[in-house]
Design an enzyme around this catalytic site. Structure first.
Site, PDB file in Angstrom:
ATOM      1  N   HIS A  29       2.140   0.045 -11.943  1.00  0.00           N
ATOM      2  CA  HIS A  29       1.912  -0.475 -10.581  1.00  0.00           C
ATOM      3  C   HIS A  29       2.314  -1.954 -10.505  1.00  0.00           C
ATOM      4  CE1 HIS A  29      -1.604   2.591 -10.574  1.00  0.00           C
ATOM      5  NE2 HIS A  29      -0.678   3.087  -9.774  1.00  0.00           N
ATOM      6  N   LYS A  53     -11.062  12.507  -3.987  1.00  0.00           N
ATOM      7  CA  LYS A  53     -10.301  12.506  -5.244  1.00  0.00           C
ATOM      8  C   LYS A  53     -11.204  12.247  -6.449  1.00  0.00           C
ATOM      9  CE  LYS A  53      -5.565  11.502  -3.882  1.00  0.00           C
ATOM     10  NZ  LYS A  53      -4.400  10.618  -4.037  1.00  0.00           N
ATOM     11  N   ARG A 102       8.470   7.671 -10.448  1.00  0.00           N
ATOM     12  CA  ARG A 102       8.669   7.732 -11.900  1.00  0.00           C
ATOM     13  C   ARG A 102       9.713   8.765 -12.280  1.00  0.00           C
ATOM     14  NH1 ARG A 102       2.422   7.968 -12.466  1.00  0.00           N
ATOM     15  NH2 ARG A 102       3.029   9.507 -10.945  1.00  0.00           N
ATOM     16  N   SER A 140      -2.147   6.620 -13.797  1.00  0.00           N
ATOM     17  CA  SER A 140      -3.599   6.388 -13.909  1.00  0.00           C
ATOM     18  C   SER A 140      -4.272   7.616 -14.522  1.00  0.00           C
ATOM     19  CB  SER A 140      -4.202   6.113 -12.533  1.00  0.00           C
ATOM     20  OG  SER A 140      -3.636   4.957 -11.973  1.00  0.00           O
TER      21      SER A 140
HETATM   22  O1  PNS Z   1      -1.978   6.521  -5.890  1.00  0.00           O
HETATM   23  P1  PNS Z   1      -1.957   7.762  -5.050  1.00  0.00           P
HETATM   24  O2  PNS Z   1      -3.250   8.523  -5.211  1.00  0.00           O
HETATM   25  O3  PNS Z   1      -0.735   8.607  -5.305  1.00  0.00           O
HETATM   26  O4  PNS Z   1      -1.870   7.257  -3.526  1.00  0.00           O
HETATM   27  C1  PNS Z   1      -1.880   8.175  -2.480  1.00  0.00           C
HETATM   28  C2  PNS Z   1      -2.195   7.464  -1.152  1.00  0.00           C
HETATM   29  C3  PNS Z   1      -3.524   6.732  -1.249  1.00  0.00           C
HETATM   30  C4  PNS Z   1      -1.112   6.492  -0.810  1.00  0.00           C
HETATM   31  C5  PNS Z   1      -2.252   8.566  -0.059  1.00  0.00           C
HETATM   32  O5  PNS Z   1      -3.141   9.577  -0.444  1.00  0.00           O
HETATM   33  C6  PNS Z   1      -2.701   8.017   1.288  1.00  0.00           C
HETATM   34  O6  PNS Z   1      -1.934   7.365   1.978  1.00  0.00           O
HETATM   35  N1  PNS Z   1      -3.978   8.269   1.666  1.00  0.00           N
HETATM   36  C7  PNS Z   1      -4.537   7.829   2.914  1.00  0.00           C
HETATM   37  C8  PNS Z   1      -4.742   9.007   3.856  1.00  0.00           C
HETATM   38  C9  PNS Z   1      -3.439   9.333   4.577  1.00  0.00           C
HETATM   39  O7  PNS Z   1      -2.899   8.551   5.312  1.00  0.00           O
HETATM   40  N2  PNS Z   1      -2.967  10.591   4.387  1.00  0.00           N
HETATM   41  C10 PNS Z   1      -1.745  11.056   4.982  1.00  0.00           C
HETATM   42  C11 PNS Z   1      -0.504  10.694   4.185  1.00  0.00           C
HETATM   43  S1  PNS Z   1       0.475  12.119   4.034  1.00  0.00           S
END
Ligand code: PNS
Length: 183
Positions: A29, A53, A102, A140
């Site tokens: 990150h 999660k 990645r 992570s």
């Molecule tokens: O590090 P991650 O878990 O891959 O991040 C995912 C994240 C937090 C960016 C994604 O789950 C997110 O944007 N969550 C907020 C809820 C949202 O807007 N969902 C719709 C996106 S399709």
């Protein structure tokens, strides 16, 4: 404050949002943020508060670790958000979502997410950066698994995160032992 033709504040410059769970933050990150700052004036690292999660670290813990790492970098703004990312982005002056990629396995998930976000807000773009070769195997999820099983994660996450993982998993220091027929 000076405004541009669209009436936006000029002073913040180009701002990107780097959203994620950061449970915990890794050098993968950090690599994306540092390279993102070559393109953007400011990066808002936005930690998603998503209890579904079942994160290992509370959002407060994650904020503390990230803020501690970037305490000397005023161009990284650390925040958290609940609900839709597009709604959060709308409250900031960012125009771009920054994400790391990645491997091809990340692509489908990222493609869906970027397409959904774009459909919710047509002014919003997602910019992908390929993770540096040193970190393409770091996530992570694997960091947590390796740390839980007593493996070394030094060099893959900041020292503070290494310490917090060790505290979290309360692991005894492994002893070397000979394995023979009598074991
Ligand atoms: O590090 P991650 O878990 O891959 O991040 C995912 C994240 C937090 C960016 C994604 O789950 C997110 O944007 N969550 C907020 C809820 C949202 O807007 N969902 C719709 C996106 S399709």
């Amino acid at each position: 404050m000076a405004k541009n033709k669209k009436g936006e504040d000029k002073d913040m410059g180009r701002v990107a949002i780097y959203p994620g769970s950061f449970d915990p933050i890794t050098y993968g990150h950090i690599d994306i943020i540092e390279r993102g700052l070559e393109i953007f004036d400011k990066v808002i690292l936005a930690i998603a508060e998503n209890e579904e999660k079942r994160p290992l670290f509370s959002v407060e813990d994650r904020l503390r670790m990230v803020k501690s790492f970037f305490k000397d970098n005023p161009n990284v703004i650390v925040d958290s958000f609940k609900g839709l990312l597009v709604d959060y982005v709308g409250k900031t002056n960012a125009k771009v979502i920054l994400r790391g990629l990645r491997a091809t396995s990340d692509f489908e998930y990222e493609f869906h997410m970027a397409s959904m976000n774009r459909s919710l807000n047509t002014h919003l773009d997602t910019l992908f950066m390929m993770t540096s070769k040193d970190y393409f195997f770091v996530s992570s999820r694997t960091i947590k698994e390796v740390a839980r099983l007593g493996g070394a994660v030094e060099g893959l996450v900041p020292d503070l995160v290494v310490r917090r993982l060790k505290e979290k998993f309360k692991l005894p220091v492994p002893k070397k032992r000979q394995i023979g027929w009598d074991d």
